[in-house]
Design a protein around this motif. Structure first.
Motif, PDB file in Angstrom:
ATOM      1  N   GLY A 230       0.818  -1.210   0.000  1.00 25.86           N
ATOM      2  CA  GLY A 230       0.000   0.000   0.000  1.00 25.86           C
ATOM      3  C   GLY A 230       0.849   1.257   0.000  1.00 25.86           C
ATOM      4  O   GLY A 230       0.481   2.264  -0.627  1.00 25.86           O
ATOM      5  N   PHE A 231       1.984   1.207   0.706  1.00 22.65           N
ATOM      6  CA  PHE A 231       2.885   2.359   0.739  1.00 22.65           C
ATOM      7  C   PHE A 231       3.506   2.582  -0.641  1.00 22.65           C
ATOM      8  O   PHE A 231       3.598   3.716  -1.128  1.00 22.65           O
ATOM      9  CB  PHE A 231       3.968   2.129   1.780  1.00 22.65           C
ATOM     10  N   ALA A 232       3.928   1.490  -1.296  1.00 26.25           N
ATOM     11  CA  ALA A 232       4.474   1.613  -2.647  1.00 26.25           C
ATOM     12  C   ALA A 232       3.412   2.129  -3.611  1.00 26.25           C
ATOM     13  O   ALA A 232       3.715   2.930  -4.511  1.00 26.25           O
ATOM     14  CB  ALA A 232       5.015   0.265  -3.112  1.00 26.25           C
ATOM     15  N   SER A 233       2.168   1.695  -3.438  1.00 27.45           N
ATOM     16  CA  SER A 233       1.080   2.186  -4.293  1.00 27.45           C
ATOM     17  C   SER A 233       0.849   3.674  -4.078  1.00 27.45           C
ATOM     18  O   SER A 233       0.615   4.425  -5.039  1.00 27.45           O
ATOM     19  CB  SER A 233      -0.207   1.409  -4.006  1.00 27.45           C
ATOM     20  N   LEU A 234       0.900   4.118  -2.823  1.00 26.13           N
ATOM     21  CA  LEU A 234       0.740   5.539  -2.535  1.00 26.13           C
ATOM     22  C   LEU A 234       1.853   6.352  -3.198  1.00 26.13           C
ATOM     23  O   LEU A 234       1.596   7.420  -3.775  1.00 26.13           O
ATOM     24  CB  LEU A 234       0.748   5.767  -1.027  1.00 26.13           C
ATOM     25  N   LEU A 235       3.084   5.848  -3.150  1.00 21.08           N
ATOM     26  CA  LEU A 235       4.187   6.538  -3.815  1.00 21.08           C
ATOM     27  C   LEU A 235       3.962   6.593  -5.319  1.00 21.08           C
ATOM     28  O   LEU A 235       4.260   7.603  -5.978  1.00 21.08           O
ATOM     29  CB  LEU A 235       5.505   5.834  -3.509  1.00 21.08           C
ATOM     30  N   GLY A 236       3.433   5.499  -5.895  1.00 20.97           N
ATOM     31  CA  GLY A 236       3.145   5.485  -7.317  1.00 20.97           C
ATOM     32  C   GLY A 236       2.112   6.525  -7.710  1.00 20.97           C
ATOM     33  O   GLY A 236       2.245   7.203  -8.737  1.00 20.97           O
ATOM     34  N   ILE A 237       1.066   6.676  -6.896  1.00 19.64           N
ATOM     35  CA  ILE A 237       0.042   7.697  -7.168  1.00 19.64           C
ATOM     36  C   ILE A 237       0.652   9.094  -7.076  1.00 19.64           C
ATOM     37  O   ILE A 237       0.413   9.954  -7.932  1.00 19.64           O
ATOM     38  CB  ILE A 237      -1.125   7.534  -6.176  1.00 19.64           C
ATOM     39  N   LEU A 238       1.447   9.323  -6.020  1.00 24.68           N
ATOM     40  CA  LEU A 238       2.082  10.630  -5.851  1.00 24.68           C
ATOM     41  C   LEU A 238       2.970  10.974  -7.045  1.00 24.68           C
ATOM     42  O   LEU A 238       2.901  12.091  -7.587  1.00 24.68           O
ATOM     43  CB  LEU A 238       2.905  10.628  -4.559  1.00 24.68           C
ATOM     44  N   HIS A 239       3.780  10.026  -7.481  1.00 24.51           N
ATOM     45  CA  HIS A 239       4.698  10.305  -8.579  1.00 24.51           C
ATOM     46  C   HIS A 239       3.970  10.409  -9.919  1.00 24.51           C
ATOM     47  O   HIS A 239       4.419  11.147 -10.808  1.00 24.51           O
ATOM     48  CB  HIS A 239       5.798   9.244  -8.625  1.00 24.51           C
ATOM     49  N   THR A 240       2.877   9.698 -10.080  1.00 20.06           N
ATOM     50  CA  THR A 240       2.088   9.855 -11.305  1.00 20.06           C
ATOM     51  C   THR A 240       1.500  11.254 -11.391  1.00 20.06           C
ATOM     52  O   THR A 240       1.543  11.902 -12.450  1.00 20.06           O
ATOM     53  CB  THR A 240       0.978   8.798 -11.347  1.00 20.06           C
ATOM     54  N   LEU A 241       0.972  11.746 -10.278  1.00 20.11           N
ATOM     55  CA  LEU A 241       0.419  13.106 -10.262  1.00 20.11           C
ATOM     56  C   LEU A 241       1.519  14.142 -10.483  1.00 20.11           C
ATOM     57  O   LEU A 241       1.321  15.147 -11.188  1.00 20.11           O
ATOM     58  CB  LEU A 241      -0.298  13.357  -8.937  1.00 20.11           C
ATOM     59  N   LEU A 242       2.689  13.907  -9.882  1.00 19.70           N
ATOM     60  CA  LEU A 242       3.814  14.820 -10.094  1.00 19.70           C
ATOM     61  C   LEU A 242       4.235  14.842 -11.567  1.00 19.70           C
ATOM     62  O   LEU A 242       4.486  15.908 -12.153  1.00 19.70           O
ATOM     63  CB  LEU A 242       5.002  14.380  -9.233  1.00 19.70           C
ATOM     64  N   MET A 243       4.311  13.654 -12.163  1.00 20.71           N
ATOM     65  CA  MET A 243       4.713  13.573 -13.566  1.00 20.71           C
ATOM     66  C   MET A 243       3.721  14.297 -14.467  1.00 20.71           C
ATOM     67  O   MET A 243       4.107  15.072 -15.358  1.00 20.71           O
ATOM     68  CB  MET A 243       4.854  12.108 -13.973  1.00 20.71           C
ATOM     69  N   LEU A 244       2.427  14.059 -14.262  1.00 16.88           N
ATOM     70  CA  LEU A 244       1.423  14.712 -15.101  1.00 16.88           C
ATOM     71  C   LEU A 244       1.484  16.227 -14.945  1.00 16.88           C
ATOM     72  O   LEU A 244       1.315  16.970 -15.925  1.00 16.88           O
ATOM     73  CB  LEU A 244       0.030  14.183 -14.746  1.00 16.88           C
ATOM     74  N   ALA A 245       1.734  16.691 -13.720  1.00 18.35           N
ATOM     75  CA  ALA A 245       1.845  18.131 -13.503  1.00 18.35           C
ATOM     76  C   ALA A 245       3.063  18.691 -14.211  1.00 18.35           C
ATOM     77  O   ALA A 245       3.003  19.759 -14.837  1.00 18.35           O
ATOM     78  CB  ALA A 245       1.897  18.426 -12.001  1.00 18.35           C
ATOM     79  N   MET A 246       4.197  17.979 -14.140  1.00 19.53           N
ATOM     80  CA  MET A 246       5.417  18.458 -14.802  1.00 19.53           C
ATOM     81  C   MET A 246       5.283  18.414 -16.319  1.00 19.53           C
ATOM     82  O   MET A 246       5.712  19.340 -17.024  1.00 19.53           O
ATOM     83  CB  MET A 246       6.607  17.616 -14.347  1.00 19.53           C
ATOM     84  N   VAL A 247       4.700  17.355 -16.841  1.00 13.27           N
ATOM     85  CA  VAL A 247       4.522  17.239 -18.291  1.00 13.27           C
ATOM     86  C   VAL A 247       3.598  18.338 -18.795  1.00 13.27           C
ATOM     87  O   VAL A 247       3.815  18.927 -19.865  1.00 13.27           O
ATOM     88  CB  VAL A 247       3.987  15.843 -18.647  1.00 13.27           C
ATOM     89  N   GLY A 248       2.555  18.634 -18.011  1.00 17.42           N
ATOM     90  CA  GLY A 248       1.628  19.693 -18.417  1.00 17.42           C
ATOM     91  C   GLY A 248       2.307  21.042 -18.524  1.00 17.42           C
ATOM     92  O   GLY A 248       1.946  21.869 -19.375  1.00 17.42           O
ATOM     93  N   VAL A 249       3.295  21.285 -17.660  1.00 10.75           N
ATOM     94  CA  VAL A 249       4.027  22.555 -17.707  1.00 10.75           C
ATOM     95  C   VAL A 249       5.080  22.518 -18.811  1.00 10.75           C
ATOM     96  O   VAL A 249       5.287  23.500 -19.541  1.00 10.75           O
ATOM     97  CB  VAL A 249       4.684  22.841 -16.347  1.00 10.75           C
ATOM     98  N   ALA A 250       5.765  21.373 -18.945  1.00 12.82           N
ATOM     99  CA  ALA A 250       6.856  21.281 -19.909  1.00 12.82           C
ATOM    100  C   ALA A 250       6.363  21.299 -21.348  1.00 12.82           C
ATOM    101  O   ALA A 250       7.055  21.782 -22.246  1.00 12.82           O
ATOM    102  CB  ALA A 250       7.663  20.010 -19.662  1.00 12.82           C
ATOM    103  N   GLU A 251       5.169  20.769 -21.605  1.00 14.01           N
ATOM    104  CA  GLU A 251       4.653  20.704 -22.967  1.00 14.01           C
ATOM    105  C   GLU A 251       3.272  21.331 -23.005  1.00 14.01           C
ATOM    106  O   GLU A 251       2.241  20.657 -23.025  1.00 14.01           O
ATOM    107  CB  GLU A 251       4.608  19.256 -23.455  1.00 14.01           C
ATOM    108  N   TYR A 252       3.272  22.652 -22.972  1.00 14.09           N
ATOM    109  CA  TYR A 252       1.999  23.381 -22.975  1.00 14.09           C
ATOM    110  C   TYR A 252       1.420  23.348 -24.379  1.00 14.09           C
ATOM    111  O   TYR A 252       2.039  23.777 -25.345  1.00 14.09           O
ATOM    112  CB  TYR A 252       2.220  24.827 -22.523  1.00 14.09           C
ATOM    113  N   ARG A 253       0.232  22.834 -24.484  1.00 12.41           N
ATOM    114  CA  ARG A 253      -0.442  22.769 -25.767  1.00 12.41           C
ATOM    115  C   ARG A 253      -1.878  23.252 -25.608  1.00 12.41           C
ATOM    116  O   ARG A 253      -2.527  23.000 -24.603  1.00 12.41           O
ATOM    117  CB  ARG A 253      -0.456  21.327 -26.304  1.00 12.41           C
ATOM    118  N   GLU A 254      -2.369  23.905 -26.665  1.00 10.78           N
ATOM    119  CA  GLU A 254      -3.730  24.418 -26.598  1.00 10.78           C
ATOM    120  C   GLU A 254      -4.755  23.297 -26.526  1.00 10.78           C
ATOM    121  O   GLU A 254      -5.801  23.438 -25.924  1.00 10.78           O
ATOM    122  CB  GLU A 254      -4.022  25.295 -27.823  1.00 10.78           C
TER     123      GLU A 254
END
Length: 594
Positions: free
Chosen positions: A390-414
């Motif tokens: 469960g702890f590893a799953s929580l880390l996976g969720i956290l890092h997935t959200l972090l990645m999506l947030a970073m990708v959204g900033v790094a590749e801004y598209r209309e």
């Protein structure tokens, strides 16, 4: 809490003695009546056993982390309002007496026991055997058993007590043997999480006074027992480190009237305050106050201080007494390689206006040894994700959200509006990650001061996770998933990136815990996250009629994990036996006190 799952042998008669007294010890003692005939299980099915064997507690499971933190905070904030010790003044102030048939006594001490079945039952099984052969020493079953605290994990719920404590001990000693052993128990901090309700119902009884095959011998959450040759066993309840209550002090004032210059005392306490006082100088104050104001005026000497709470065996030797920690009854192993080699007791920097003179104590024995303890620490890489999915799953969720947030900033598209709406703002995700890591280094419920090393290591841990997320975002942008039409990128992230990032992040946490432990930070989490079931221990003691006390620290390097119905079906034999015999040994040579 009833005793419907604790049958007694029907071939015995009621004991003799005064009302409210525990059953007498000795070869002619008989078992209390009132139970139903014992029926041995025909299989290992929980319906046959009467309880459900549980696995080890996953201490880094997200919900358990949150709930344990809340319980700890509630105990700190509202402990005084839930304190049932004042009400215990209405209960009998009984002083027990335990003497074996030969004028001496065998006495067992076990603590921190109510965790996973394999470890808990392995210890209970050894405690219940008629005799143990340990390194050439024949050690018969003790006539008195002391449970030193934390009889159940993670909370003091009824089901937890039944499945993790009472059930395994019922299976180990189903009925009371002829020598009528007696049990005394101290509450630990986990027993206090419900305000001591379940503990009192289980160990402080006015009827059906038995716990599996042991008779219950106390009338309050603390106790005093007269032992052979003017030895005394005193068990104090400090309600997770608070002041000793007035009814308890009045009870021990009465006990002290029976002590004299020839009396020697074994003092059982809930936690090894002599070690904890190294970082928290006030930790030993209550014990010192008790010894200085209750025991010392009588002329008696405290020759042995014993506790659990830290899940290992350790002994400090000093000019006045032995200080023993023996918390190896079943809970996850706690390291020994971080123990200080020398301590001063009471600590020099105590804030108490009055205290006993500080005396030096040397670390004289520990189990496991420091080298083995260090090797166990390195096991965090493999055990962390396996023991705490469960702890590893929580880390996976956290890092997935972090990645999506970073990708959204790094590749801004209309045309990425849907993805931006789905993603958590990057600044918020970074702050949450860094703050969570900083709090993990020193949780608010852990007590003590937050020092510079906690901030440095915690913030560094958080920044490392942000760096890992940045690397993961770069790798994600190199893959074709982010070019798919929405919401397929999110689905792919959840299905592929989440599990992989969770596993990688768990290894980053493991590396952090290993490094942080070197600086004395998150040492408990390093071992709690592994849930090591092996390296368990209990203490068997012998008081000879001449007053010599011998300590036998019994260690079990590897607990049993495969059980079968015991071919010995005599009433008092254990229900389950290990397929591969347990091999107890001495953690160190016997210690003799006079």
């Amino acid at each position: 809490m009833t005793d419907d799952r604790s049958p007694v042998d029907p071939h015995t008669t009621p004991p003799t003695g005064q009302p409210g007294e525990p059953p007498p010890a000795g070869p002619h003692a008989v078992e209390a009546s009132g139970g139903r005939p014992a029926r041995r299980p025909r299989s290992t099915d929980p319906r046959e056993l009467g309880f459900t064997p549980r696995g080890p507690v996953p201490w880094l499971a997200p919900f358990l982390l949150v709930s344990t933190g809340i319980r700890t905070l509630l105990a700190i904030l509202f402990g005084a309002y839930l304190d049932k010790r004042e009400m215990q003044s209405a209960l009998p102030a009984r002083i027990g007496r335990q003497v074996g048939p030969d004028g001496g006594l065998w006495l067992d001490y076990v603590a921190d026991l109510g965790d996973g079945f394999d470890a808990t039952y392995s210890v209970a099984y050894l405690l219940a055997q008629r005799e143990l052969d340990v390194d050439g020493h024949r050690l018969p079953r003790a006539q008195t058993l002391v449970m030193g605290g934390d009889q159940v994990y993670p909370s003091a719920a009824y089901e937890a007590y039944e499945d993790r404590c009472k059930g395994p001990y019922q299976a180990a000693l189903p009925v009371t043997p002829p020598e009528q052993p007696t049990i005394f128990a101290l509450p630990g901090n986990h027993d206090w999480y419900d305000g001591l309700t379940a503990f009192l119902r289980l160990f402080v009884r006015s009827r059906d006074r038995h716990f599996a095959g042991w008779g219950t011998g106390q009338s309050r959450s603390y106790f005093a027992v007269e032992l052979p040759a003017d030895w005394w066993l005193l068990g104090i309840d400090d309600q997770s480190g608070s002041y000793l209550d007035d009814p308890q002090l009045a009870y021990f004032d009465e006990v002290a009237t029976r002590l004299g210059p020839q009396s020697r005392v074994i003092l059982a306490v809930p936690a090894p305050a002599w070690v904890k006082a190294v970082d928290h100088p006030t930790a030993y104050d209550s014990i010192d106050y008790f010894i200085r104001t209750i025991v010392a005026p009588s002329g008696a000497q405290v020759r042995l201080l014993i506790s659990g709470d830290l899940h290992h065996y350790a002994r400090y030797a000093g000019p006045e007494r032995q200080l023993v920690t023996c918390g190896g009854g079943g809970a996850y192993l706690y390291p020994t390689h971080k123990l200080p080699q020398r301590i001063a007791v009471p600590p020099h920097d105590t804030l108490a206006r009055r205290s006993s003179p500080s005396l030096p104590y040397e670390l004289a024995g520990r189990y496991p040894d420091a080298a083995r303890s260090r090797r166990y620490g390195w096991g965090i890489f493999a055990r962390l994700p396996r023991r705490n999915p469960g702890f590893a799953s929580l880390l996976g969720i956290l890092h997935t959200l972090l990645m999506l947030a970073m990708v959204g900033v790094a590749e801004y598209r209309e045309n990425a509006t849907d993805q931006r709406l789905f993603s958590v703002p990057l600044v918020a995700m970074v702050l949450v990650t860094v703050l969570a890591a900083a709090l993990f280094a020193k949780p608010p419920s852990s007590g003590g001061k937050r020092r510079a090393r906690h901030w440095i290591l915690g913030l560094g841990h958080g920044v490392a996770h942000v760096g890992l997320a940045a690397a993961g975002s770069w790798a994600w942008l190199e893959l074709p998933f982010h070019d798919w039409s929405w919401p397929l990128p999110a689905v792919a992230a959840a299905a592929f990136y989440g599990p992989v990032s969770g596993l990688v992040a768990s290894q980053l946490v493991a590396a952090y815990l290993l490094v942080a432990s070197i600086f004395g930070v998150n040492v408990n989490e390093l071992f709690a996250g592994q849930g090591i079931e092996d390296a368990k221990a209990f203490l068997r003691m012998r008081i000879d009629p001449d007053g010599t006390l011998t300590l036998y620290p019994v260690a079990v390097d590897r607990v049993a994990r495969d059980w079968e119905l015991n071919p010995d079906d005599s009433p008092e034999s254990s229900w389950l036996a290990p397929r591969t015999p347990l091999t107890p040994r001495l953690a160190e040579p016997p210690i003799t006190l006079t």
